[in-house]
Design a protein around this motif. Structure first.
Motif, PDB file in Angstrom:
ATOM      1  N   MET A 396       0.791  -1.234   0.000  1.00 37.58           N
ATOM      2  CA  MET A 396       0.000   0.000   0.000  1.00 37.58           C
ATOM      3  C   MET A 396       0.828   1.291   0.000  1.00 37.58           C
ATOM      4  O   MET A 396       0.311   2.355  -0.352  1.00 37.58           O
ATOM      5  CB  MET A 396      -0.958   0.009   1.198  1.00 37.58           C
ATOM      6  N   THR A 457      -5.904  -2.964  -3.249  1.00 35.30           N
ATOM      7  CA  THR A 457      -4.604  -2.981  -3.950  1.00 35.30           C
ATOM      8  C   THR A 457      -4.492  -4.153  -4.919  1.00 35.30           C
ATOM      9  O   THR A 457      -3.499  -4.252  -5.639  1.00 35.30           O
ATOM     10  CB  THR A 457      -3.443  -3.072  -2.932  1.00 35.30           C
ATOM     11  N   MET A 465       0.942   3.040  -6.155  1.00 32.98           N
ATOM     12  CA  MET A 465       0.498   3.237  -4.776  1.00 32.98           C
ATOM     13  C   MET A 465       0.852   4.627  -4.263  1.00 32.98           C
ATOM     14  O   MET A 465       1.809   5.241  -4.681  1.00 32.98           O
ATOM     15  CB  MET A 465       1.140   2.183  -3.864  1.00 32.98           C
TER      16      MET A 465
END
Length: 466
Positions: A396, A457, A465
């Motif tokens: 992330m 994700t 990200m």
């Protein structure tokens, strides 16, 4: 045909190297949860109350936080395999120390040493596996670490059960010169010595070899793990380029407008905290005490702890199979809902506990319901938050601050784990039912947090990200 056979040989060799490195994860799980079977024995032997026993169990987690912080630095200074050997030696020495304590503070000291080794293993295994695994197999081989941890938890519970059974169900019973609980804590020396042996025979990471100027040896290892048909010069040049251009992110890179940190860093911290605040480690550190507190004998309580560990393994396999199919967010929300319901059910069941002839017992059907609810909780945790949080933390964050943000989030996890672990004995003695109701409340909050703040994700490139 010969090429395919050679490829299979290389893959088998890499699987062996990865499994050998993952023995550190096995020790992580084993040493973390072996205390479960020994808690009552320690309490009786040293005649200490719930606050002291909570401190002795939880103090290992402070050692773990320090070991995780130091592990990466040691790996860069000594090398990956040499650092593994240091961790294995610390596991072995701390096992003997915990087996032969002369006072409760002495036991606490050896718990800190064991915790430091656990923290090192939590960093060294994934880093080494990522550096030696061929890119095509990195994800699957990387999951060896989590699988090794849950196997370590299960084996420690099985060993505890066997030792308690030999002792006639009384962990303060003497087996030879030592009490049963001491043998439980000392048994960890066996896998620790195996880890030391494996860490002495597996090759050093090619990335570390290039970092320390040993390119020729790095080429040999790359040929060993990726096959001699790859362009070794290009691979060495690629690693050298990454090392030259790589900027190690620091804490200053995480600064932002949201209470001093970037919002994405706070999301990682809160995810890590919720993973522990639902009380999962209460099951793995104290479940034998928990079941004895509601009228189940010592040997049977350890058998129940072992069955919970098996359910943990099954849930981990379910998570590994689903995380790339249905996505991270749905799996976390399913887990949160399942945990909230099962924890609330356990809280209701424990509210029926009654004192009968000096011992606590749960009447039927609440006893059976509490047992089922606790194991359903373990299953929902394992198939969601147990695996998915680590997957998310690896994905992330933006590339430029991934390492530093991961370190901060992992630190938050150790602190939350410590808070839950140190507080449970006193809270459960005060009101076991309300303690479980509080964990259920955290599960509900974790559902709401994921629904509002966590982005999916699955299928996104790491470069996207942040």
């Amino acid at each position: 045909m010969a090429t395919q056979h050679t490829h299979q040989e290389h893959l088998s060799h890499v699987v062996f190297i990865t499994a050998a490195a993952a023995v550190g994860g096995f020790l992580f799980g084993y040493d973390s949860s072996v205390i479960n079977g020994a808690v009552v024995g320690i309490q009786n032997h040293f005649r200490v109350g719930p606050v002291v026993i909570g401190f002795v169990v939880a103090i290992a987690l402070l050692g773990s936080a320090l070991g995780a912080w130091m592990g990466g630095r040691l790996a860069d200074r000594l090398g990956r395999t040499r650092s593994m050997q240091v961790a294995a030696a610390l596991f072995a020495v701390s096992s003997i120390g915990q087996m032969l304590p002369f006072a409760v503070w002495d036991l606490g000291f050896w718990r800190v040493v064991a915790g430091f080794a656990i923290g090192m293993a939590s960093v060294l295994g994934p880093a080494y596996i990522a550096e030696v695994a061929p890119p095509a197999y990195r994800g699957r081989l990387g999951s060896f670490q989590q699988l090794a941890i849950v196997l370590g938890i299960a084996v420690s519970q099985l060993v505890n059960y066997v030792i308690a059974s030999i002792a006639g169900g009384n962990v303060n019973y003497h087996l030879g010169p030592l009490q049963a609980w001491q043998w439980m804590l000392g048994a960890c020396v066996v896998p620790a010595l195996l880890y030391l042996l494996f860490a002495s025979v597996i090759p050093e990471s090619p990335r570390y070899l290039i970092m320390s100027g040993r390119s020729r040896k790095a080429r040999e290892v790359l040929a060993e793990v990726e096959g001699e048909d790859i362009d070794l010069d290009a691979r060495v040049a690629e690693i050298q380029h990454v090392l030259r251009t790589e900027k190690v992110p620091g804490l200053k890179d995480l600064r932002g407008p949201a209470l001093g940190l970037l919002p994405i860093v706070w999301i990682g911290i809160v995810l890590s905290a919720f993973q522990q605040l639902v009380g999962i480690n209460v099951i793995f550190y104290y479940s034998s005490v928990l079941w004895q507190s509601v009228g189940i004998n010592q040997a049977d309580s350890l058998l129940i702890s072992f069955s919970s560990s098996i359910i943990n393994i099954i849930g981990t396999f379910i998570a590994i199979s689903l995380v790339d199919k249905i996505g991270r967010r749905p799996l976390l929300m399913i887990g949160s809902a399942g945990m909230a319901i099962s924890l609330a059910t356990a809280a209701w069941a424990f509210s029926a506990a009654r004192m009968v002839e000096g011992t606590v017992s749960l009447p039927n059907p609440q006893g059976a319901i509490a047992l089922v609810a606790a194991n359903v909780f373990v299953l929902f945790f394992a198939l969601s938050w147990g695996v998915v949080v680590w997957v998310l933390l690896g994905e992330m964050f933006p590339n430029r601050l991934r390492a530093a943000a991961l370190g901060v989030a992992a630190g938050a996890q150790w602190i939350a784990n410590w808070l839950i672990t140190v507080s449970f004995p006193a809270l459960s003695e005060w009101n076991l039912s309300l303690t479980y109701a509080a964990y259920a409340g955290f599960a509900v909050l974790s559902f709401l947090f994921v629904a509002k703040w966590v982005r999916e994700t699955k299928g996104r490139k790491l470069e996207e990200m942040g």
